[in-house]
Write an enzyme that holds these catalytic residues in place. Structure first.
Site, mmCIF file in Angstrom:
data_model
loop_
_atom_site.group_PDB
_atom_site.id
_atom_site.type_symbol
_atom_site.label_atom_id
_atom_site.label_comp_id
_atom_site.label_asym_id
_atom_site.label_seq_id
_atom_site.Cartn_x
_atom_site.Cartn_y
_atom_site.Cartn_z
ATOM 1 N N SER A 8 -0.376 12.510 9.795
ATOM 2 C CA SER A 8 -0.402 11.583 8.661
ATOM 3 C C SER A 8 -1.103 12.245 7.479
ATOM 4 O O SER A 8 -2.298 12.534 7.532
ATOM 5 C CB SER A 8 -1.150 10.304 9.034
ATOM 6 O OG SER A 8 -1.530 9.631 7.850
ATOM 7 N N HIS A 33 4.216 12.035 8.917
ATOM 8 C CA HIS A 33 3.983 10.597 8.751
ATOM 9 C C HIS A 33 3.490 10.313 7.338
ATOM 10 O O HIS A 33 2.476 10.844 6.905
ATOM 11 C CB HIS A 33 2.960 10.155 9.800
ATOM 12 C CG HIS A 33 2.762 8.683 9.905
ATOM 13 N ND1 HIS A 33 3.626 7.856 10.580
ATOM 14 C CD2 HIS A 33 1.781 7.881 9.430
ATOM 15 C CE1 HIS A 33 3.189 6.609 10.526
ATOM 16 N NE2 HIS A 33 2.068 6.587 9.820
ATOM 17 N N ASP A 35 2.330 7.478 4.832
ATOM 18 C CA ASP A 35 1.786 6.118 4.790
ATOM 19 C C ASP A 35 1.854 5.531 3.388
ATOM 20 O O ASP A 35 1.133 5.963 2.489
ATOM 21 C CB ASP A 35 0.306 6.146 5.213
ATOM 22 C CG ASP A 35 0.135 6.307 6.705
ATOM 23 O OD1 ASP A 35 0.739 5.521 7.450
ATOM 24 O OD2 ASP A 35 -0.614 7.219 7.114
ATOM 25 N N MET A 37 1.154 2.341 1.007
ATOM 26 C CA MET A 37 0.339 1.108 0.942
ATOM 27 C C MET A 37 0.443 0.499 -0.447
ATOM 28 O O MET A 37 0.419 1.220 -1.444
ATOM 29 C CB MET A 37 -1.125 1.440 1.215
ATOM 30 C CG MET A 37 -1.358 2.130 2.537
ATOM 31 S SD MET A 37 -3.076 2.542 2.747
ATOM 32 C CE MET A 37 -3.016 3.378 4.320
ATOM 33 N N HIS A 66 6.023 5.161 6.836
ATOM 34 C CA HIS A 66 5.394 3.946 7.376
ATOM 35 C C HIS A 66 5.081 3.037 6.194
ATOM 36 O O HIS A 66 4.128 3.273 5.463
ATOM 37 C CB HIS A 66 4.125 4.362 8.141
ATOM 38 C CG HIS A 66 3.346 3.222 8.702
ATOM 39 N ND1 HIS A 66 2.040 3.376 9.148
ATOM 40 C CD2 HIS A 66 3.660 1.918 8.891
ATOM 41 C CE1 HIS A 66 1.602 2.212 9.588
ATOM 42 N NE2 HIS A 66 2.555 1.311 9.433
ATOM 43 N N MET A 68 3.623 0.111 4.646
ATOM 44 C CA MET A 68 2.654 -0.997 4.772
ATOM 45 C C MET A 68 2.699 -1.770 3.462
ATOM 46 O O MET A 68 1.736 -1.784 2.682
ATOM 47 C CB MET A 68 1.260 -0.429 5.059
ATOM 48 C CG MET A 68 1.127 0.117 6.465
ATOM 49 S SD MET A 68 -0.328 1.144 6.664
ATOM 50 C CE MET A 68 0.302 2.702 6.087
ATOM 51 N N MET A 137 0.221 -0.332 16.155
ATOM 52 C CA MET A 137 -0.950 0.067 15.363
ATOM 53 C C MET A 137 -2.194 -0.040 16.251
ATOM 54 O O MET A 137 -2.455 -1.080 16.849
ATOM 55 C CB MET A 137 -1.112 -0.844 14.142
ATOM 56 C CG MET A 137 -0.113 -0.612 13.033
ATOM 57 S SD MET A 137 -0.048 1.091 12.412
ATOM 58 C CE MET A 137 -1.705 1.320 11.756
ATOM 59 N N GLY A 142 -4.337 0.231 6.818
ATOM 60 C CA GLY A 142 -4.960 0.219 5.489
ATOM 61 C C GLY A 142 -5.785 1.449 5.190
ATOM 62 O O GLY A 142 -5.842 1.875 4.042
ATOM 63 N N ASP A 175 -0.482 4.712 16.147
ATOM 64 C CA ASP A 175 -1.043 5.165 14.872
ATOM 65 C C ASP A 175 -2.446 4.596 14.660
ATOM 66 O O ASP A 175 -2.626 3.380 14.600
ATOM 67 C CB ASP A 175 -0.098 4.677 13.754
ATOM 68 C CG ASP A 175 -0.514 5.112 12.356
ATOM 69 O OD1 ASP A 175 -1.458 5.902 12.226
ATOM 70 O OD2 ASP A 175 0.136 4.643 11.393
ATOM 71 N N GLY A 176 -3.408 5.518 14.527
ATOM 72 C CA GLY A 176 -4.764 5.109 14.174
ATOM 73 C C GLY A 176 -5.811 5.516 15.188
ATOM 74 O O GLY A 176 -5.753 5.128 16.348
ATOM 75 N N GLY A 177 -6.755 6.351 14.737
ATOM 76 C CA GLY A 177 -7.903 6.699 15.580
ATOM 77 C C GLY A 177 -7.580 7.597 16.755
ATOM 78 O O GLY A 177 -8.310 7.598 17.752
HETATM 79 C C1 DX5 Z 1 -3.532 3.553 8.746
HETATM 80 C C2 DX5 Z 1 -2.392 4.519 8.640
HETATM 81 C C3 DX5 Z 1 -2.528 5.692 9.537
HETATM 82 C C4 DX5 Z 1 -3.704 6.586 9.218
HETATM 83 C C5 DX5 Z 1 -4.153 7.227 10.504
HETATM 84 O O1 DX5 Z 1 -3.243 2.419 8.021
HETATM 85 O O2 DX5 Z 1 -1.186 3.882 8.993
HETATM 86 O O3 DX5 Z 1 -1.341 6.450 9.600
HETATM 87 O O4 DX5 Z 1 -3.427 7.570 8.286
HETATM 88 O O5 DX5 Z 1 -5.276 7.948 10.251
HETATM 89 P P1 DX5 Z 1 -6.303 8.410 11.386
HETATM 90 O O6 DX5 Z 1 -5.569 9.288 12.330
HETATM 91 O O7 DX5 Z 1 -7.343 9.118 10.603
HETATM 92 O O8 DX5 Z 1 -6.824 7.158 12.058
HETATM 93 ZN ZN ZN Z 2 0.621 5.107 9.428
#
Ligand code: DX5
Ligand code: ZN
Length: 220
Positions: A8, A33, A35, A37, A66, A68, A137, A142, A175-177
């Site tokens: 990402s 990826h 993102d 927003m 992605h 959002m 997610m 965000g 996706d995330g963490g």
């Molecule tokens: C969060 C995004 C993710 C984000 C993941 O809203 O959709 O794609 O960039 O980032 P990490 O891997 O740092 O949690």
């Molecule tokens: Zn994402």
């Protein structure tokens, strides 16, 4: 089932974005990826079509957008023109999910559908036969750099079970963490496309990508 890394770029160093993307591609990341927003569906604002258009010319990775954003149907054509290969929408952000999915298909792209941490897996059931990918997610969308929500592992397992019940081998993206320290839990739960932002772009991008790929390649 193919196991894929989707870095990402939200966590990239934008001064050298093209270079960093190419490092991930050379080291085995097949997806990129992206993102998007809108400051409405999620509190933050990231980037949009002009950035995507520019990136498209420097990589052959599958562009995994992605979205959002509220009512993503409004931007399906624009993202297709900018270079998206796959568009993921949020179930929570669409008034008519079926219509949005149809629009993405009509524009010749693959379709992903995503649920936020508070949305149950059962909400996806209505759409399983229409999508190429389900995105679970594992943080509240965000921001990058958040902590992985452990309950997501149960949701991944439930999603894979649901797909099996339907006889589908649909991709499950998470996706995330995600870091090399917890990726195996995510893979074992049934996911096969891994998004990682901070874990890829913070520090040495080449080493980070290689470490992820070493693990993912064991699952091929
Ligand atoms: C969060 C995004 C993710 C984000 C993941 O809203 O959709 O794609 O960039 O980032 P990490 O891997 O740092 O949690
Ligand atoms: Zn994402």
């Amino acid at each position: 089932m193919k196991y894929i890394l989707a870095p990402s770029i939200l966590a990239a160093d934008f001064k050298k974005l093209g270079e960093e993307i190419q490092v991930t591609e050379k080291n085995g990341a097949e997806y990129l990826h992206f993102d998007v927003m809108d400051g409405l569906f999620v509190p933050s604002i990231s980037f949009g079509m002009p950035v995507l258009q520019s990136i498209k010319s420097c990589t052959n990775q599958v562009i995994d957008a992605h979205l959002m954003i509220n009512e993503p149907i409004r931007y399906v054509e624009a993202f297709q023109k900018a270079g998206a290969d796959l568009i993921t929408i949020h179930l929570e952000a669409c008034e008519d999910v079926h219509k949005t999915i149809k629009k993405i298909r009509e524009c010749g792209m693959k379709v992903g559908i995503s649920i936020c941490p508070d949305t149950p897996v059962s909400a996806l059931e209505e759409y399983v036969n229409e999508v190429d990918m389900i995105l679970i997610m594992s943080v509240h969308p965000g921001f990058g750099g958040q902590k992985f929500i452990e309950e997501s592992l149960t949701k991944i397992r439930m999603t894979r079970e649901m797909l099996n019940r339907y006889g589908l081998e649909t991709d499950i993206q998470v996706d995330g963490g995600i870091y090399t320290s917890n990726i195996e839990n995510v893979l074992k739960a049934g996911a096969n496309i891994i998004v990682a932002g901070s874990a890829v772009f913070k520090g040495n991008v080449q080493e980070n990508t290689r470490e992820f790929m070493e693990i993912l390649n064991k699952y091929e």
